[in-house]
Design an enzyme around this catalytic site. Structure first.
Site, PDB file in Angstrom:
ATOM      1  N   GLY A 109       0.833  -1.190   0.000  1.00  0.00           N
ATOM      2  CA  GLY A 109       0.000   0.000   0.000  1.00  0.00           C
ATOM      3  C   GLY A 109       0.867   1.238   0.000  1.00  0.00           C
ATOM      4  N   ARG A 110       0.353   2.312   0.568  1.00  0.00           N
ATOM      5  CA  ARG A 110       1.091   3.576   0.536  1.00  0.00           C
ATOM      6  C   ARG A 110       2.409   3.475   1.292  1.00  0.00           C
ATOM      7  NH1 ARG A 110      -2.258   8.036  -0.945  1.00  0.00           N
ATOM      8  NH2 ARG A 110      -4.384   7.365  -1.415  1.00  0.00           N
ATOM      9  N   ILE A 111       2.369   2.906   2.504  1.00  0.00           N
ATOM     10  CA  ILE A 111       3.597   2.802   3.279  1.00  0.00           C
ATOM     11  C   ILE A 111       4.518   1.743   2.684  1.00  0.00           C
ATOM     12  CG2 ILE A 111       4.562   2.192   5.524  1.00  0.00           C
ATOM     13  CD1 ILE A 111       2.094   3.427   6.823  1.00  0.00           C
ATOM     14  N   THR A 133       6.770  -2.870  11.592  1.00  0.00           N
ATOM     15  CA  THR A 133       6.471  -1.502  12.008  1.00  0.00           C
ATOM     16  C   THR A 133       4.991  -1.196  11.818  1.00  0.00           C
ATOM     17  OG1 THR A 133       7.074  -0.700   9.802  1.00  0.00           O
ATOM     18  CG2 THR A 133       8.791  -0.628  11.498  1.00  0.00           C
ATOM     19  N   ARG A 173       1.629  -3.493  13.076  1.00  0.00           N
ATOM     20  CA  ARG A 173       0.866  -3.791  14.285  1.00  0.00           C
ATOM     21  C   ARG A 173       1.444  -5.053  14.916  1.00  0.00           C
ATOM     22  NH1 ARG A 173      -0.534   0.643  14.165  1.00  0.00           N
ATOM     23  NH2 ARG A 173      -2.621   1.552  14.358  1.00  0.00           N
ATOM     24  N   GLU A 221       0.421  -2.972  23.871  1.00  0.00           N
ATOM     25  CA  GLU A 221       1.331  -1.847  24.035  1.00  0.00           C
ATOM     26  C   GLU A 221       0.903  -1.020  25.240  1.00  0.00           C
ATOM     27  OE1 GLU A 221       1.584   0.370  20.384  1.00  0.00           O
ATOM     28  OE2 GLU A 221       2.962  -1.088  19.504  1.00  0.00           O
ATOM     29  N   HIS A 279       7.296   1.806  19.337  1.00  0.00           N
ATOM     30  CA  HIS A 279       6.278   2.322  18.411  1.00  0.00           C
ATOM     31  C   HIS A 279       6.573   3.771  18.025  1.00  0.00           C
ATOM     32  CE1 HIS A 279       1.829   1.705  17.049  1.00  0.00           C
ATOM     33  NE2 HIS A 279       2.525   2.397  16.164  1.00  0.00           N
TER      34      HIS A 279
END
Length: 331
Positions: A164-166, A246, A248, A277, A296
């Site tokens: 996707g975008r990342i 990086t 979830r 978390e 995170h």
């Protein structure tokens, strides 16, 4: 953008989890909302029952918004996540109420920083930066010992799970390092995008795991992707491979990953996200060999936090002005 003239202000509940800044960060966020919003800042959605009951919009910064919270907000019109992820919101409950749930996915607010954090972890793993640093602080010239495990990114295969975008930003940086890119996902991207990403190839997930030197995860956390990398899939990786997460924490079975690292079945892992978390001290990954860990930080630089806040507020402002919100993932 402000609400149309004559329209009464609406109530916004800004819920900022303590581990991402809590009330202090929420107070800063509240200052950028338009005049057509009355903002209450809390650290958990149920902290102020009266504010929840009157809320028209809930903005959540990685704080849970449960079915009970949604049921307790009879005026709720929108849940806005100040993040790309949305696994902390009960989508089924929102869908039953007809309440859209939005992210900041199209804003590009976090893309560059998450991609940079991914490469920071990959480089730290390849160059053994953490053990080298720790050795030197103890007056230990560790070069002879570390030399056999030092490696480089050049010529290696990067497997991107979720282009996707990342994921595309990560792949773009991989091209600059002369890496070969393969990717897995529900669909193939267009040939032009593949060409721009150094001839990236779309392959089945299992093939990606068998052939990659580095595997990086960039998919949302859903029922289908929970423990996407379980013991069986981790066993497909080469013993010289590295896993980087990086996205979830629950995308990976953390105990299975610790098993693979402790047994030497995997060379190392770079982990920026955990389940839950913050992680508890009992998490085996905290003491597993070959890990580089960060709390995170992949979406929280000074620059990124401003972009995230503005993207979330802009979507809420559009809603208050009667315009359709962007990046709806449920509703």
């Amino acid at each position: 953008m402000t609400a149309p003239e004559g329209v009464p202000p609406k109530n916004v509940l800004a819920v900022v989890a303590p581990h991402v800044g809590g009330r202090g960060a929420g107070a800063a966020l509240a200052t950028v909302f338009p005049a057509g919003a009355r903002v209450t800042v809390v650290e958990s959605a149920g902290e102020d029952p009266a504010a929840l009951r009157e809320a028209h919009v809930v903005v959540t910064a990685l704080a849970p918004v449960t079915a009970d919270h949604i049921a307790a907000a009879p005026h709720l019109e929108l849940v806005q996540c100040a993040s790309h992820g949305y696994d902390h919101v009960d989508l089924d409950a929102a869908r039953e109420r007809g309440v859209p749930v939005c992210t900041i996915g199209s804003s590009s607010a976090e893309h560059h920083n998450v991609a940079e954090q991914t490469f920071a972890l990959m480089l730290a793993l390849a160059k053994q930066l953490v053990p080298a640093h720790m050795a030197l602080t103890g007056a230990d010239w560790a070069l002879p010992r570390l030399q056999q495990s030092l490696t480089e990114l050049y010529g290696k295969t990067l497997g991107v799970v979720g282009l996707g975008r990342i994921g595309a930003e990560v792949a773009r940086r991989a091209v600059a390092f002369d890496m070969n890119v393969v990717y897995a996902g529900r669909r193939r991207v267009d040939p032009g995008t593949e060409a721009r990403l150094g001839g990236a190839r779309h392959v089945p997930l299992d093939e990606l795991l068998r052939t990659s030197d580095y595997v990086t995860l960039h998919v949302p956390l859903t029922d289908a992707t929970h423990h996407l990398l379980d013991a069986g899939r981790l066993a497909l990786l080469k013993p010289t491979a590295f896993v980087v997460n990086t996205a979830r924490g629950a995308l990976v079975d953390q105990d299975a990953l610790a098993d693979a690292l402790e047994s030497g079945a995997l060379a190392g892992a770079g982990v920026d996200v955990f389940d839950p978390e913050p992680p508890t001290s009992a998490l085996r990954l905290l003491k597993a060999p070959g890990v580089v860990l960060s709390p995170h930080v992949g979406g929280v630089t000074r620059e990124t936090l401003v972009r995230i806040a503005l993207a979330a507020v802009e979507n809420v402002a559009d809603h208050l002005a009667g315009e359709p919100p962007r990046d709806v993932v449920g509703g």
